[in-house]
Design a protein around this motif. Sequence first.
Motif, PDB file in Angstrom:
ATOM      1  N   ASP A   3       0.830  -1.204   0.000  1.00 21.57           N
ATOM      2  CA  ASP A   3       0.000   0.000   0.000  1.00 21.57           C
ATOM      3  C   ASP A   3       0.863   1.252   0.000  1.00 21.57           C
ATOM      4  OD1 ASP A   3      -2.262  -1.521   0.019  1.00 21.57           O
ATOM      5  OD2 ASP A   3      -2.625  -1.353   2.184  1.00 21.57           O
ATOM      6  N   VAL A   4       1.941   1.215   0.783  1.00 19.88           N
ATOM      7  CA  VAL A   4       2.861   2.357   0.842  1.00 19.88           C
ATOM      8  C   VAL A   4       3.541   2.564  -0.501  1.00 19.88           C
ATOM      9  CG1 VAL A   4       4.957   3.272   1.919  1.00 19.88           C
ATOM     10  CG2 VAL A   4       3.242   2.086   3.316  1.00 19.88           C
ATOM     11  N   LEU A   5       3.978   1.483  -1.120  1.00 17.19           N
ATOM     12  CA  LEU A   5       4.643   1.580  -2.425  1.00 17.19           C
ATOM     13  C   LEU A   5       3.694   2.098  -3.505  1.00 17.19           C
ATOM     14  CD1 LEU A   5       6.723  -1.734  -2.355  1.00 17.19           C
ATOM     15  CD2 LEU A   5       7.582   0.596  -2.059  1.00 17.19           C
ATOM     16  N   GLU A   6       2.458   1.634  -3.474  1.00 12.23           N
ATOM     17  CA  GLU A   6       1.460   2.132  -4.427  1.00 12.23           C
ATOM     18  C   GLU A   6       1.246   3.632  -4.263  1.00 12.23           C
ATOM     19  OE1 GLU A   6      -2.047  -0.160  -3.932  1.00 12.23           O
ATOM     20  OE2 GLU A   6      -1.255  -1.944  -4.927  1.00 12.23           O
ATOM     21  N   GLU A   7       1.229   4.072  -3.009  1.00 12.89           N
ATOM     22  CA  GLU A   7       1.076   5.505  -2.757  1.00 12.89           C
ATOM     23  C   GLU A   7       2.277   6.280  -3.294  1.00 12.89           C
ATOM     24  OE1 GLU A   7       0.399   8.640   0.955  1.00 12.89           O
ATOM     25  OE2 GLU A   7       0.206   6.473   1.297  1.00 12.89           O
ATOM     26  N   HIS A   8       3.475   5.705  -3.124  1.00  8.34           N
ATOM     27  CA  HIS A   8       4.672   6.350  -3.673  1.00  8.34           C
ATOM     28  C   HIS A   8       4.554   6.505  -5.190  1.00  8.34           C
ATOM     29  CE1 HIS A   8       7.205   6.951  -0.233  1.00  8.34           C
ATOM     30  NE2 HIS A   8       7.311   5.674   0.077  1.00  8.34           N
ATOM     31  N   LEU A   9       4.114   5.460  -5.874  1.00 14.14           N
ATOM     32  CA  LEU A   9       4.015   5.524  -7.331  1.00 14.14           C
ATOM     33  C   LEU A   9       2.922   6.485  -7.774  1.00 14.14           C
ATOM     34  CD1 LEU A   9       4.965   4.651 -10.071  1.00 14.14           C
ATOM     35  CD2 LEU A   9       3.521   2.599  -9.905  1.00 14.14           C
ATOM     36  N   ASP A  10       1.792   6.479  -7.081  1.00 18.06           N
ATOM     37  CA  ASP A  10       0.716   7.416  -7.416  1.00 18.06           C
ATOM     38  C   ASP A  10       1.183   8.859  -7.239  1.00 18.06           C
ATOM     39  OD1 ASP A  10      -1.008   5.350  -8.015  1.00 18.06           O
ATOM     40  OD2 ASP A  10      -1.999   5.355  -6.054  1.00 18.06           O
ATOM     41  N   GLU A  11       1.854   9.111  -6.121  1.00 15.54           N
ATOM     42  CA  GLU A  11       2.349  10.477  -5.863  1.00 15.54           C
ATOM     43  C   GLU A  11       3.442  10.854  -6.851  1.00 15.54           C
ATOM     44  OE1 GLU A  11       1.440  12.927  -3.680  1.00 15.54           O
ATOM     45  OE2 GLU A  11      -0.313  11.687  -3.347  1.00 15.54           O
ATOM     46  N   ALA A  12       4.329   9.910  -7.173  1.00 16.18           N
ATOM     47  CA  ALA A  12       5.394  10.196  -8.132  1.00 16.18           C
ATOM     48  C   ALA A  12       4.814  10.501  -9.510  1.00 16.18           C
ATOM     49  CB  ALA A  12       6.351   9.008  -8.211  1.00 16.18           C
ATOM     50  N   THR A  13       3.764   9.779  -9.879  1.00 12.79           N
ATOM     51  CA  THR A  13       3.102  10.031 -11.164  1.00 12.79           C
ATOM     52  C   THR A  13       2.517  11.435 -11.201  1.00 12.79           C
ATOM     53  OG1 THR A  13       2.554   7.689 -11.411  1.00 12.79           O
ATOM     54  CG2 THR A  13       1.248   9.263 -12.693  1.00 12.79           C
ATOM     55  N   PHE A  14       1.811  11.798 -10.151  1.00 13.69           N
ATOM     56  CA  PHE A  14       1.206  13.131 -10.080  1.00 13.69           C
ATOM     57  C   PHE A  14       2.275  14.218 -10.068  1.00 13.69           C
ATOM     58  CE2 PHE A  14      -0.049  16.646  -7.235  1.00 13.69           C
ATOM     59  CZ  PHE A  14      -1.055  17.203  -8.004  1.00 13.69           C
ATOM     60  N   LEU A  15       3.307  14.029  -9.252  1.00  8.63           N
ATOM     61  CA  LEU A  15       4.339  15.056  -9.116  1.00  8.63           C
ATOM     62  C   LEU A  15       5.206  15.158 -10.359  1.00  8.63           C
ATOM     63  CD1 LEU A  15       5.294  14.443  -5.398  1.00  8.63           C
ATOM     64  CD2 LEU A  15       4.268  16.515  -6.340  1.00  8.63           C
ATOM     65  N   TRP A  16       5.361  14.045 -11.080  1.00  8.19           N
ATOM     66  CA  TRP A  16       6.099  14.123 -12.346  1.00  8.19           C
ATOM     67  C   TRP A  16       5.359  15.052 -13.311  1.00  8.19           C
ATOM     68  CZ3 TRP A  16      10.470  10.786 -13.454  1.00  8.19           C
ATOM     69  CH2 TRP A  16      11.064  11.035 -14.696  1.00  8.19           C
ATOM     70  N   LEU A  30      12.863  29.002 -10.320  1.00  8.31           N
ATOM     71  CA  LEU A  30      13.759  27.880 -10.085  1.00  8.31           C
ATOM     72  C   LEU A  30      13.603  27.330  -8.674  1.00  8.31           C
ATOM     73  CD1 LEU A  30      15.954  26.420 -11.748  1.00  8.31           C
ATOM     74  CD2 LEU A  30      17.639  27.857 -10.617  1.00  8.31           C
ATOM     75  N   GLN A  31      13.438  28.215  -7.719  1.00  4.00           N
ATOM     76  CA  GLN A  31      13.324  27.779  -6.328  1.00  4.00           C
ATOM     77  C   GLN A  31      12.048  26.969  -6.109  1.00  4.00           C
ATOM     78  OE1 GLN A  31      13.220  31.015  -3.480  1.00  4.00           O
ATOM     79  NE2 GLN A  31      14.065  29.741  -1.857  1.00  4.00           N
ATOM     80  N   ALA A  32      10.932  27.460  -6.617  1.00  3.85           N
ATOM     81  CA  ALA A  32       9.665  26.742  -6.450  1.00  3.85           C
ATOM     82  C   ALA A  32       9.684  25.402  -7.178  1.00  3.85           C
ATOM     83  CB  ALA A  32       8.513  27.597  -6.961  1.00  3.85           C
ATOM     84  N   THR A  33      10.299  25.377  -8.350  1.00  4.06           N
ATOM     85  CA  THR A  33      10.386  24.131  -9.104  1.00  4.06           C
ATOM     86  C   THR A  33      11.290  23.130  -8.400  1.00  4.06           C
ATOM     87  OG1 THR A  33      10.070  25.407 -11.138  1.00  4.06           O
ATOM     88  CG2 THR A  33      10.853  23.148 -11.379  1.00  4.06           C
ATOM     89  N   THR A  34      12.339  23.626  -7.770  1.00  2.00           N
ATOM     90  CA  THR A  34      13.233  22.749  -7.016  1.00  2.00           C
ATOM     91  C   THR A  34      12.489  22.078  -5.868  1.00  2.00           C
ATOM     92  OG1 THR A  34      15.174  24.094  -7.568  1.00  2.00           O
ATOM     93  CG2 THR A  34      15.355  22.663  -5.648  1.00  2.00           C
ATOM     94  N   ARG A  35      11.649  22.833  -5.182  1.00  2.00           N
ATOM     95  CA  ARG A  35      10.868  22.248  -4.082  1.00  2.00           C
ATOM     96  C   ARG A  35       9.938  21.166  -4.604  1.00  2.00           C
ATOM     97  NH1 ARG A  35      10.503  27.747  -2.397  1.00  2.00           N
ATOM     98  NH2 ARG A  35       8.395  27.872  -3.244  1.00  2.00           N
ATOM     99  N   ARG A  36       9.305  21.415  -5.728  1.00  2.00           N
ATOM    100  CA  ARG A  36       8.407  20.417  -6.317  1.00  2.00           C
ATOM    101  C   ARG A  36       9.204  19.167  -6.724  1.00  2.00           C
ATOM    102  NH1 ARG A  36       3.945  22.677 -10.401  1.00  2.00           N
ATOM    103  NH2 ARG A  36       3.661  23.960  -8.541  1.00  2.00           N
ATOM    104  N   GLU A  37      10.388  19.399  -7.261  1.00  5.25           N
ATOM    105  CA  GLU A  37      11.232  18.280  -7.680  1.00  5.25           C
ATOM    106  C   GLU A  37      11.687  17.443  -6.487  1.00  5.25           C
ATOM    107  OE1 GLU A  37      15.695  18.121  -9.166  1.00  5.25           O
ATOM    108  OE2 GLU A  37      14.371  18.963 -10.701  1.00  5.25           O
TER     109      GLU A  37
END
Length: 430
Positions: A3-16, A30-37
Amino acid sequence: MMDVLEEHLDEATFLWSQWERALVSAECDLQATTRREERLLAHLDGLVVGGESAMSELLLPGLTTDESERISASTFALLAGNGAPALEKVLQVFDMGEAVQRTAVGRALELSAKNELEPVLRRRLAADDKALQLMAFQVLAFRGEVPQETRKEWLHHDDAEHVIAALRDVRPLPRDIVNGLLPQLLVDPRSGVSGAAIMAGLVCGTRMAWNACRRVAEEGGPGRRQCLVMLALGGDEQDSEWLVGLLRQPKLRPDVLWALGFSGQSSVADACLEWMDDPQVAALAGEAFSAITGLKLEGEYQRVPEETEALIPLEQEDLDANLVPPPEASLPIPVRSTVEAWWRKARKNFERGIRYLRGSRLDTAALLAALEREPMRRRHVLALELYIRSRGAHAVQTRAFMGRQHAELAAARAARTSFSMGPFAKNFGN
């Protein structure tokens, strides 16, 4: 754990997706994008920690979806935390997947720090599949790993797409190509070749490329938008005035206003005021004015957004329409009267013929500083200007992860070089 890993992938997909959008955002710097990255990379690291379970149950299935961001996130995590078997699976999709899968895998390959990628990608430059060749070249070019001999071969290729890819490699053209082949490529009739040759020629500081750029800006044709931008940042005051004249043509107005924001000329700021009442281009006029003068369009200088329009009935709605708003949709709408009043007082601080950025004279140091502070949407052009004016010595890959961008900016600052910020015509050779 799964469940934790699935959440990681879902969040990584959204954040990508959010990170890619930030790279062209009018709001993020650049600063705001760095935080998102950083948030994106944290979730990708979580998938790496997941080991074999994450690979077999989440990441490998993630390669075959039709969601590009999920494919990219899965690819990146597989390459970061797994060995040869994972690389083999990734390359299978890269070699034989659908177009959306190949492109998404290619994007992750561009960003991956895996050292073993260069030789396997080089082998694909000789593949029977033309699309695979081009994708492999694109990834290698992004990573700065295209063999020089391969690039020269592609520059002489019969296929236009191969030539264009070689022209767009991040390194300046070899001198023998500039002297021998470039003049032919600048007038090449194959679609897209001359436009790519113009940009490559500008990096090499050739006057013939600058003259070709002028012709496209004046006469139209493919690549005109970029040539208008080049004329704004590399022309003189007369060129800016000519561009202002193009604002009378409604079809060209958005592209011209975008270009004029890089001119830095106070006379352009004057012209932008006229279009702040036009609902079609008011935001672009405000963006250009702000970029030159430094006035922040907030408070009394920003129009309060109107109430959201009523929902369109389902039967009238265009279900195929792109629902993602363009970057300029988030630009503030200026209030012309208050902006004009501010400009009447501030105008005396701006000299004719001098390029300004956010109200300060634009020099080498200011250009480097702008690459750290300007909205991401504008940094792509500013990085190109740095690349052209430094004759290819300082390249900042504005679509790379921030670690690479910060390192490239640091290298440019450490070089302590200063180059002319004057018109290209005065600095370019034959």
